[in-house]
Design a protein around this motif. Structure first.
Motif, PDB file in Angstrom:
ATOM      1  N   THR A  64      31.806 -58.540  -8.157  1.00  0.00           N
ATOM      2  CA  THR A  64      31.544 -59.689  -7.303  1.00  0.00           C
ATOM      3  C   THR A  64      31.834 -60.982  -8.045  1.00  0.00           C
ATOM      4  N   ASN A  65      32.578 -61.856  -7.426  1.00  0.00           N
ATOM      5  CA  ASN A  65      32.925 -63.157  -8.005  1.00  0.00           C
ATOM      6  C   ASN A  65      33.620 -63.048  -9.355  1.00  0.00           C
ATOM      7  N   GLY A  66      34.359 -61.977  -9.588  1.00  0.00           N
ATOM      8  CA  GLY A  66      35.124 -61.842 -10.824  1.00  0.00           C
ATOM      9  C   GLY A  66      34.302 -61.442 -12.031  1.00  0.00           C
ATOM     10  N   GLN A  67      33.109 -60.884 -11.832  1.00  0.00           N
ATOM     11  CA  GLN A  67      32.262 -60.494 -12.946  1.00  0.00           C
ATOM     12  C   GLN A  67      32.754 -59.205 -13.589  1.00  0.00           C
ATOM     13  N   VAL A  68      32.759 -59.188 -14.930  1.00  0.00           N
ATOM     14  CA  VAL A  68      33.140 -58.017 -15.709  1.00  0.00           C
ATOM     15  C   VAL A  68      32.294 -57.976 -16.978  1.00  0.00           C
ATOM     16  N   ARG A  69      32.307 -56.843 -17.636  1.00  0.00           N
ATOM     17  CA  ARG A  69      31.685 -56.757 -18.955  1.00  0.00           C
ATOM     18  C   ARG A  69      32.596 -57.453 -19.946  1.00  0.00           C
ATOM     19  N   CYS A  70      31.994 -58.178 -20.849  1.00  0.00           N
ATOM     20  CA  CYS A  70      32.768 -58.907 -21.862  1.00  0.00           C
ATOM     21  C   CYS A  70      33.506 -57.921 -22.751  1.00  0.00           C
ATOM     22  N   PHE A  71      34.760 -58.202 -23.040  1.00  0.00           N
ATOM     23  CA  PHE A  71      35.534 -57.333 -23.911  1.00  0.00           C
ATOM     24  C   PHE A  71      35.280 -57.640 -25.379  1.00  0.00           C
ATOM     25  N   ASN A  72      34.454 -58.634 -25.658  1.00  0.00           N
ATOM     26  CA  ASN A  72      34.067 -58.989 -27.023  1.00  0.00           C
ATOM     27  C   ASN A  72      32.698 -58.364 -27.292  1.00  0.00           C
ATOM     28  N   HIS A  73      32.630 -57.029 -27.309  1.00  0.00           N
ATOM     29  CA  HIS A  73      31.367 -56.297 -27.403  1.00  0.00           C
ATOM     30  C   HIS A  73      30.584 -56.624 -28.667  1.00  0.00           C
ATOM     31  N   ARG A  74      31.264 -56.910 -29.763  1.00  0.00           N
ATOM     32  CA  ARG A  74      30.575 -57.161 -31.030  1.00  0.00           C
ATOM     33  C   ARG A  74      29.726 -58.421 -30.990  1.00  0.00           C
ATOM     34  N   ALA A  75      30.022 -59.325 -30.080  1.00  0.00           N
ATOM     35  CA  ALA A  75      29.270 -60.574 -29.997  1.00  0.00           C
ATOM     36  C   ALA A  75      27.983 -60.427 -29.186  1.00  0.00           C
ATOM     37  N   HIS A  76      27.786 -59.272 -28.581  1.00  0.00           N
ATOM     38  CA  HIS A  76      26.613 -59.046 -27.744  1.00  0.00           C
ATOM     39  C   HIS A  76      25.675 -58.061 -28.428  1.00  0.00           C
ATOM     40  N   SER A  77      24.430 -58.438 -28.554  1.00  0.00           N
ATOM     41  CA  SER A  77      23.462 -57.561 -29.208  1.00  0.00           C
ATOM     42  C   SER A  77      23.198 -56.301 -28.397  1.00  0.00           C
ATOM     43  N   ASN A  78      23.362 -56.364 -27.083  1.00  0.00           N
ATOM     44  CA  ASN A  78      23.089 -55.204 -26.229  1.00  0.00           C
ATOM     45  C   ASN A  78      24.359 -54.498 -25.767  1.00  0.00           C
ATOM     46  N   GLY A  79      25.512 -54.870 -26.316  1.00  0.00           N
ATOM     47  CA  GLY A  79      26.768 -54.248 -25.899  1.00  0.00           C
ATOM     48  C   GLY A  79      27.241 -54.721 -24.540  1.00  0.00           C
ATOM     49  N   ASP A  80      26.645 -55.765 -24.026  1.00  0.00           N
ATOM     50  CA  ASP A  80      26.968 -56.332 -22.718  1.00  0.00           C
ATOM     51  C   ASP A  80      26.815 -55.286 -21.614  1.00  0.00           C
ATOM     52  N   ARG A  81      25.621 -54.711 -21.528  1.00  0.00           N
ATOM     53  CA  ARG A  81      25.333 -53.708 -20.505  1.00  0.00           C
ATOM     54  C   ARG A  81      25.476 -54.265 -19.096  1.00  0.00           C
ATOM     55  N   ASN A  82      25.092 -55.516 -18.907  1.00  0.00           N
ATOM     56  CA  ASN A  82      25.246 -56.179 -17.606  1.00  0.00           C
ATOM     57  C   ASN A  82      26.416 -57.148 -17.701  1.00  0.00           C
ATOM     58  N   PRO A  83      27.301 -57.149 -16.737  1.00  0.00           N
ATOM     59  CA  PRO A  83      28.464 -58.047 -16.799  1.00  0.00           C
ATOM     60  C   PRO A  83      28.055 -59.507 -17.026  1.00  0.00           C
TER      61      PRO A  83
END
Length: 133
Positions: A64-83
């Protein structure tokens, strides 16, 4: 080695894209009018290419509205579980890590390539060249 902060990574990516844009402009020009034309061509290419379409070509399913999981996973402490990233027509922005950029930097991130290679990859399949009218 000093750890990179989220904001530092985003700022670094933006500075690199700006530097590479300036390099492309200087390499594509031999005179004053050529310099202006090189920058104009770069902006025209950015305007003609939809970042959402590029993302789809790389197999990224936009929510919805162009939401995706970030492809920069290392920058997210939770692995970007939510887009946390949104891809817009003219670029992208991650609200989690702060990564953002235009369609060229999107291809650079996805392909892990240089600015010039990203331009070639964008222009090739879309038949866009910096010198076409």
């Amino acid at each position: 080695m000093k750890p990179i902060k989220k904001a530092d990574a985003a700022t670094s990516a933006q500075q690199q894209t700006t530097k590479q844009s300036a390099e492309l402009q200087s390499h594509s020009s031999t005179g004053g009018s050529q310099s202006h034309r090189g920058l104009h061509d770069l902006e025209r290419i950015k305007a003609q290419v939809d970042a959402r379409e590029i993302a789809r070509r790389y197999g990224i399913k936009l929510g919805t509205n162009g939401q995706v999981r970030c492809f920069n996973h290392r920058a997210h402490s939770n692995g970007d579980r939510n887009p946390s990233m949104r891809i817009y027509a003219d670029g992208y922005h991650c609200f989690g890590c702060g990564a953002s950029g235009d369609v060229i930097s999107l291809v650079q991130e996805l392909e892990q390539c240089t600015f010039k290679e990203a331009l070639q990859r964008i222009g090739g399949p879309l038949n866009i060249s910096p010198n076409s009218g």
